[in-house]
Design an enzyme around this catalytic site. Structure first.
Site, mmCIF file in Angstrom:
data_model
loop_
_atom_site.group_PDB
_atom_site.id
_atom_site.type_symbol
_atom_site.label_atom_id
_atom_site.label_comp_id
_atom_site.label_asym_id
_atom_site.label_seq_id
_atom_site.Cartn_x
_atom_site.Cartn_y
_atom_site.Cartn_z
ATOM 1 N N ASP A 165 3.793 0.650 12.402
ATOM 2 C CA ASP A 165 2.592 0.146 11.669
ATOM 3 C C ASP A 165 2.528 -1.724 12.455
ATOM 4 O O ASP A 165 1.489 -2.005 12.227
ATOM 5 C CB ASP A 165 2.707 0.127 10.462
ATOM 6 C CG ASP A 165 2.912 1.301 9.647
ATOM 7 O OD1 ASP A 165 2.162 2.220 10.544
ATOM 8 O OD2 ASP A 165 3.014 1.849 8.470
ATOM 9 N N LYS A 186 0.866 -1.241 -0.011
ATOM 10 C CA LYS A 186 0.089 -0.167 -0.028
ATOM 11 C C LYS A 186 0.699 1.192 0.024
ATOM 12 O O LYS A 186 0.566 2.361 -0.901
ATOM 13 C CB LYS A 186 -0.908 -0.084 1.391
ATOM 14 C CG LYS A 186 -1.714 1.320 1.680
ATOM 15 C CD LYS A 186 -2.387 1.346 2.674
ATOM 16 C CE LYS A 186 -1.816 1.564 4.147
ATOM 17 N NZ LYS A 186 -1.805 3.031 4.471
ATOM 18 N N ASN A 187 1.883 1.316 0.913
ATOM 19 C CA ASN A 187 2.656 2.794 1.153
ATOM 20 C C ASN A 187 3.850 2.623 0.022
ATOM 21 O O ASN A 187 4.281 3.959 -0.126
ATOM 22 C CB ASN A 187 3.187 2.610 2.516
ATOM 23 C CG ASN A 187 2.028 2.695 3.682
ATOM 24 O OD1 ASN A 187 1.080 3.059 3.317
ATOM 25 N ND2 ASN A 187 2.447 2.503 4.714
HETATM 26 N N1 EPU Z 1 5.632 14.763 10.916
HETATM 27 C C1 EPU Z 1 5.562 16.200 11.176
HETATM 28 N N2 EPU Z 1 5.506 16.947 9.818
HETATM 29 C C2 EPU Z 1 5.143 16.498 8.660
HETATM 30 C C3 EPU Z 1 5.371 15.144 8.526
HETATM 31 C C4 EPU Z 1 5.524 14.206 9.596
HETATM 32 O O1 EPU Z 1 5.633 16.489 12.420
HETATM 33 O O2 EPU Z 1 5.247 17.374 7.829
HETATM 34 C C5 EPU Z 1 5.758 13.585 12.015
HETATM 35 C C6 EPU Z 1 4.498 12.895 12.168
HETATM 36 O O3 EPU Z 1 3.527 13.579 12.709
HETATM 37 C C7 EPU Z 1 4.757 11.710 12.726
HETATM 38 C C8 EPU Z 1 6.321 11.531 11.979
HETATM 39 O O4 EPU Z 1 6.617 12.613 11.587
HETATM 40 O O5 EPU Z 1 4.989 11.695 14.104
HETATM 41 C C9 EPU Z 1 6.312 10.261 10.900
HETATM 42 O O6 EPU Z 1 5.341 10.751 9.979
HETATM 43 P P1 EPU Z 1 5.607 10.380 8.385
HETATM 44 O O7 EPU Z 1 5.408 11.728 7.750
HETATM 45 O O8 EPU Z 1 6.952 9.561 8.377
HETATM 46 O O9 EPU Z 1 4.591 9.405 8.041
HETATM 47 P P2 EPU Z 1 3.668 9.647 7.004
HETATM 48 O O10 EPU Z 1 4.264 9.931 5.828
HETATM 49 O O11 EPU Z 1 2.288 10.179 7.329
HETATM 50 C C10 EPU Z 1 3.801 6.808 6.513
HETATM 51 C C11 EPU Z 1 2.899 5.737 6.306
HETATM 52 C C12 EPU Z 1 2.200 5.431 7.508
HETATM 53 C C13 EPU Z 1 3.450 5.251 8.550
HETATM 54 C C14 EPU Z 1 4.341 6.261 8.647
HETATM 55 C C15 EPU Z 1 5.535 5.879 9.490
HETATM 56 C C16 EPU Z 1 2.176 5.950 3.876
HETATM 57 C C17 EPU Z 1 0.917 6.394 3.148
HETATM 58 N N3 EPU Z 1 1.760 6.144 5.447
HETATM 59 O O12 EPU Z 1 3.030 7.815 7.026
HETATM 60 O O13 EPU Z 1 1.521 4.239 7.570
HETATM 61 O O14 EPU Z 1 3.028 4.743 9.668
HETATM 62 O O15 EPU Z 1 4.883 6.668 7.442
HETATM 63 O O16 EPU Z 1 6.338 4.715 8.902
HETATM 64 O O17 EPU Z 1 3.084 5.782 3.428
HETATM 65 C C18 EPU Z 1 -0.103 2.798 7.795
HETATM 66 O O18 EPU Z 1 0.027 2.179 6.850
HETATM 67 O O19 EPU Z 1 -1.140 2.261 8.631
HETATM 68 C C19 EPU Z 1 0.305 4.123 8.330
HETATM 69 C C20 EPU Z 1 -0.207 4.903 9.159
#
Ligand code: EPU
Length: 416
Positions: free
Chosen positions: A306, A22-23
């Protein structure tokens, strides 16, 4: 309301091929807009998050066809760079269209993204990255207005935290910026490497994904490509946790064990017997899981957030005590109260949860996010008696056929 009806206590046995990730597929689908013409994405899982992403592509003017696991996206007629609230609200990863549309059209107008409720999920790092590349980014009336006023070019950008989404957005935007972009402090997740591989297949000059420094020489025209998405390490982790909870012996194909090294070593410590091949993982579990050393979630290659909820569910059905520390999201223990309804012994204090394994009893429980809902299914498979797990719509966002796959391994699970 849709639910799973599960009768626990049946060991799992057999083989499964794990769905596409998915990701990975979500940013890869967004990346198709970088080139003019038809790209073909194979091993595309059938998920509601994918359906929502394909809807976004259609709305932008792309022609989208889906046949089984193959999706063709023809971007020749792309005519719009505006994504309204209704579609953006469906999933968090819709935000990567910002970088992709800026690179292709020079502008993007999006509502704020939705996604699982895991606590505050800011996008400040995404916007900082785009601004560093020279985009004019305005936040007005609940929306994001981004434009390349001829000011975007390759630069060094430093992420203070290795955000997966911000790294992907920066990579996509950088493909459209003339000159060299260096992303320092990039996320190192395997899904970022998968995106890099797709971009390279389109002719992009990108290197370094998988390390914390990614280099992109942008501004070159890209061409459509055919690409096969990697296997979903989190779906694999969930099935392995199900074996941990219910016992049994299962072989998973289509997943790279190298993407799950930290997670697999925790399963081994808990008592699982594991064998890995080039693209397969076998696991046998003849006794309930033991408690393990503290599990602290961290960016890749640390323990994946996750997998926290499914592992917790499996350990709840075992013996011994384990401490979890959730470092990635502030509200990722919403499954705990539901596990406790099944008799789980869990003490939560802020980011720390201490789990002591004991036999669980089937109950009526409600999932409120993707991995938390999957964790309730895992616990129900290990519990005595019948459970009803609601929140199936969350599961359908990230698992193509969770109930069918588990049934094929001998689980008693019905979708009702
Ligand atoms: N964060 C910030 N500012 C930002 C972006 C992120 O403070 O602009 C913080 C977030 O609040 C969080 C941390 O950084 O505390 C990590 O967030 P990240 O941006 O790495 O996560 P994401 O891109 O929103 C993806 C996956 C998630 C997974 C996380 C961490 C996708 C679509 N989603 O999310 O997957 O948990 O990375 O590995 O790629 C899931 O599949 O169930 C899921 C939630």
């Amino acid at each position: 309301m849709c639910e799973y009806q599960i009768t626990g206590g049946r060991p799992l046995a057999g083989q499964l091929t794990v769905q596409g990730a998915k990701n990975s597929v979500l940013p890869i689908l967004a990346a198709t807009v970088l080139a003019d013409g038809e790209s073909e994405i194979c091993n595309c899982p059938d998920l509601s998050d994918v359906t929502a992403t394909l809807e976004i592509l259609r709305l932008l003017g792309c022609k989208v066809q889906r046949e089984g696991g193959t999706v063709r996206v023809d971007t020749s007629a792309l005519e719009c760079s505006h994504i309204p609230q209704q579609l953006m609200g469906e999933l968090r990863s819709s935000v990567v269209f910002l970088g992709a549309l800026l690179a292709r059209c020079g502008s993007a107008q999006l509502a704020y993204p939705g996604g699982c409720e895991l606590g505050p999920r800011p996008i400040d790092l995404h916007l900082m990255a785009l601004r560093t590349l020279g985009a004019d980014v305005r936040e007005m009336r609940g929306g994001l207005y981004c434009r390349n006023k001829g000011t975007m070019r390759g630069r060094e950008l430093c992420l203070p935290m290795p955000s997966v989404g911000a790294t992907e957005n920066a990579m996509l935007a950088a493909c459209g910026c003339p000159g060299v972009t260096t992303i320092v402090g990039a996320a190192r997740e395997p899904e970022i490497e998968d995106l890099q591989n797709f971009l390279r297949a389109m002719g992009a000059q990108v290197e370094g994904a998988g390390t914390s420094t990614i280099r992109i020489e942008g501004g070159h025209p890209l061409h459509p490509a055919r690409y096969t998405v990697m296997g979903d390490r989190m779906a694999a982790a969930t099935y392995l946790c199900a074996v941990g909870a219910a016992g049994g012996c299962v072989q998973l194909h289509g997943v790279d064990p190298g993407h799950l090294t930290g997670f697999l070593s925790v399963l081994e410590e808990a008592g699982a017997d594991l064998h890995t091949g080039q693209n397969s993982i076998s696991m046998a579990c003849t006794t309930p899981f033991n408690g393990v050393r503290p599990v602290r979630t961290a960016p890749y290659p640390g323990f994946p957030t996750d997998a926290q909820a499914p592992l917790m569910a499996a350990l709840c059905c075992g013996t011994g005590t384990t401490m979890f520390v959730e470092n990635m999201f502030s509200s990722r223990y919403r499954h705990v109260d539901e596990l406790m309804r099944m008799g789980a012994d869990i003490q939560v204090d802020g980011r720390v949860a201490v789990v002591t394994g004991r036999p669980l009893q089937g109950a009526r429980v409600r999932g409120t996010d993707l991995r938390g809902s999957a964790a309730l299914v895992v616990a129900a498979l290990g519990a005595r008696g019948e459970s009803r797990v609601s929140g199936v719509r969350h599961i359908l966002r990230g698992y193509e056929n969770l109930d069918g796959d588990l049934r094929s391994l001998g689980a008693s699970i019905q979708y009702i």
